[in-house]
Design an enzyme around this catalytic site. Structure first.
Site, PDB file in Angstrom:
ATOM      1  N   ASP A  67       0.811  -1.220   0.000  1.00  0.00           N
ATOM      2  CA  ASP A  67       0.000   0.000   0.000  1.00  0.00           C
ATOM      3  C   ASP A  67       0.844   1.270   0.000  1.00  0.00           C
ATOM      4  O   ASP A  67       2.075   1.231   0.190  1.00  0.00           O
ATOM      5  CB  ASP A  67      -0.962   0.005   1.203  1.00  0.00           C
ATOM      6  CG  ASP A  67      -0.327  -0.532   2.489  1.00  0.00           C
ATOM      7  OD1 ASP A  67       0.915  -0.531   2.592  1.00  0.00           O
ATOM      8  OD2 ASP A  67      -1.068  -0.969   3.368  1.00  0.00           O
ATOM      9  N   ASN A 134      -7.338  -2.880  14.485  1.00  0.00           N
ATOM     10  CA  ASN A 134      -8.723  -3.197  14.118  1.00  0.00           C
ATOM     11  C   ASN A 134      -8.798  -4.420  13.180  1.00  0.00           C
ATOM     12  O   ASN A 134      -9.833  -4.672  12.591  1.00  0.00           O
ATOM     13  CB  ASN A 134      -9.389  -1.973  13.462  1.00  0.00           C
ATOM     14  CG  ASN A 134      -8.688  -1.550  12.178  1.00  0.00           C
ATOM     15  OD1 ASN A 134      -7.808  -2.250  11.675  1.00  0.00           O
ATOM     16  ND2 ASN A 134      -9.078  -0.416  11.638  1.00  0.00           N
ATOM     17  N   HIS A 136      -7.115  -4.840  10.377  1.00  0.00           N
ATOM     18  CA  HIS A 136      -6.894  -4.618   8.940  1.00  0.00           C
ATOM     19  C   HIS A 136      -5.614  -5.323   8.468  1.00  0.00           C
ATOM     20  O   HIS A 136      -4.677  -5.529   9.232  1.00  0.00           O
ATOM     21  CB  HIS A 136      -6.901  -3.125   8.566  1.00  0.00           C
ATOM     22  CG  HIS A 136      -5.697  -2.334   8.978  1.00  0.00           C
ATOM     23  ND1 HIS A 136      -5.764  -0.979   9.252  1.00  0.00           N
ATOM     24  CD2 HIS A 136      -4.386  -2.658   9.140  1.00  0.00           C
ATOM     25  CE1 HIS A 136      -4.563  -0.536   9.558  1.00  0.00           C
ATOM     26  NE2 HIS A 136      -3.709  -1.529   9.491  1.00  0.00           N
ATOM     27  N   GLU A 141      -9.688  -1.905   5.551  1.00  0.00           N
ATOM     28  CA  GLU A 141     -10.240  -1.562   6.853  1.00  0.00           C
ATOM     29  C   GLU A 141     -11.528  -2.354   7.116  1.00  0.00           C
ATOM     30  O   GLU A 141     -12.145  -2.873   6.179  1.00  0.00           O
ATOM     31  CB  GLU A 141     -10.540  -0.055   6.878  1.00  0.00           C
ATOM     32  CG  GLU A 141      -9.302   0.838   6.719  1.00  0.00           C
ATOM     33  CD  GLU A 141      -8.489   0.972   8.000  1.00  0.00           C
ATOM     34  OE1 GLU A 141      -8.341  -0.014   8.742  1.00  0.00           O
ATOM     35  OE2 GLU A 141      -7.981   2.084   8.242  1.00  0.00           O
TER      36      GLU A 141
HETATM   37  C1  F6R Z   1       1.516  -1.605   6.133  1.00  0.00           C
HETATM   38  C2  F6R Z   1       0.166  -2.114   6.239  1.00  0.00           C
HETATM   39  C3  F6R Z   1      -0.562  -2.146   7.529  1.00  0.00           C
HETATM   40  C4  F6R Z   1       0.321  -2.436   8.739  1.00  0.00           C
HETATM   41  C5  F6R Z   1      -0.502  -2.407  10.025  1.00  0.00           C
HETATM   42  C6  F6R Z   1       0.367  -2.615  11.249  1.00  0.00           C
HETATM   43  O1  F6R Z   1       1.999  -1.718   4.814  1.00  0.00           O
HETATM   44  O2  F6R Z   1      -0.369  -2.514   5.257  1.00  0.00           O
HETATM   45  O3  F6R Z   1      -1.584  -3.114   7.460  1.00  0.00           O
HETATM   46  O4  F6R Z   1       0.916  -3.696   8.583  1.00  0.00           O
HETATM   47  O5  F6R Z   1      -1.150  -1.175  10.137  1.00  0.00           O
HETATM   48  O6  F6R Z   1       1.252  -1.552  11.362  1.00  0.00           O
HETATM   49  P1  F6R Z   1       2.440  -1.588  12.422  1.00  0.00           P
HETATM   50  O7  F6R Z   1       3.344  -2.672  12.011  1.00  0.00           O
HETATM   51  O8  F6R Z   1       3.077  -0.234  12.308  1.00  0.00           O
HETATM   52  O9  F6R Z   1       1.809  -1.839  13.761  1.00  0.00           O
END
Ligand code: F6R
Length: 239
Positions: A67, A134, A136, A141
């Site tokens: 992303d 959450n 995701h 989301e």
């Molecule tokens: C990042 C992504 C997100 C993160 C998630 C956890 O490319 O797609 O899904 O993996 O938000 O983020 P961290 O590792 O910062 O807790």
């Protein structure tokens, strides 16, 4: 779905690196699916260390990231382009790296292009995932349904709050992102999901034990044939 629980976050990162290193060793021209955020940093550091020692060669590998924010200059230090350069790409010899273009004039066309490019590359061999508080994965989301293709998403308050730590303040966090869809993730031949810390415990619990429910997007992984979840004790505390 295999779940492995480690003493601490450092071990989780190293265990993830082991899986990616063996993938690249087994198949030098692997297509790797990569993630940003805090979770993969330890894994990337270990891969860099093995590359510098001459053990790991990425010269035939192609990567596709999950992303990117919409409307954020890729030179901005918090863009996912900049993150990947600083945390991994500047230190290894990946043949080709790809991220979706969050500044494309036509984001819908860009989403289609990204999915087609992954397909043309033969699909993702191994996908690395973090998980949001959450539930995701990528920036898919909580929602009423799972979206198959790469999509433009409105980030939830919970994700904006979580990502504020990378910016000067909350107002600077982009509100939209372009993310590989659930189909793109599920098409990966193998998925490695990593989570560290108590704030991921509920999402990990719901992913492993809950119903398959788009309100917890990671729960779809229950229906993937080859998923390994690597967690530290804190993230595993509700299992
Ligand atoms: C990042 C992504 C997100 C993160 C998630 C956890 O490319 O797609 O899904 O993996 O938000 O983020 P961290 O590792 O910062 O807790």
């Amino acid at each position: 779905m295999q779940v492995r629980i480690f003493e601490n976050a450092e071990q989780v990162g190293k265990a993830a690196a082991l899986l990616f290193a063996s993938q690249v060793t087994r198949k030098p021209n692997s297509v790797l699916g990569l993630a940003t955020g805090s979770s993969p940093i330890g894994c990337y550091q270990q891969l860099i260390a093995w590359h510098k020692e001459g053990i790991l060669d990425f010269s035939e590998c192609i990567s596709y990231n999950l992303d990117e924010y919409v409307g954020l200059d890729i030179e901005h230090e918090t863009s996912y382009h900049a993150f990947m350069k600083a945390q991994l790409f500047d230190h290894i010899n990946m043949k080709e790296t790809n991220l979706p273009d969050g500044n494309a004039e036509d984001l819908v066309a860009e989403a289609k292009r990204y999915d087609a490019a992954i397909e043309a590359a033969g699909g993702i061999d191994m996908q690395l995932l973090g998980i949001g508080r959450n539930g995701h994965i990528g920036f898919n989301e909580p929602a009423d349904k799972f979206v198959y293709g790469t999509q433009i998403v409105d980030l939830t308050e919970s994700t904006i709050d979580a990502n504020t730590r990378f910016f000067e303040n909350k107002d600077q966090v982009p509100r939209k992102a372009i993310s590989l869809g659930i189909g793109g993730i599920m098409n990966a031949k193998e998925v490695v999901l990593i989570a560290m810390g108590a704030d991921k415990a509920q999402a990990i619990h719901d992913t492993v034990y809950g119903e398959i429910d788009p309100q917890v997007q990671a729960s779809i992984l229950r229906s993937h044939p080859h998923v390994t979840i690597l967690v530290d004790k804190a993230a595993a505390s509700l299992l």
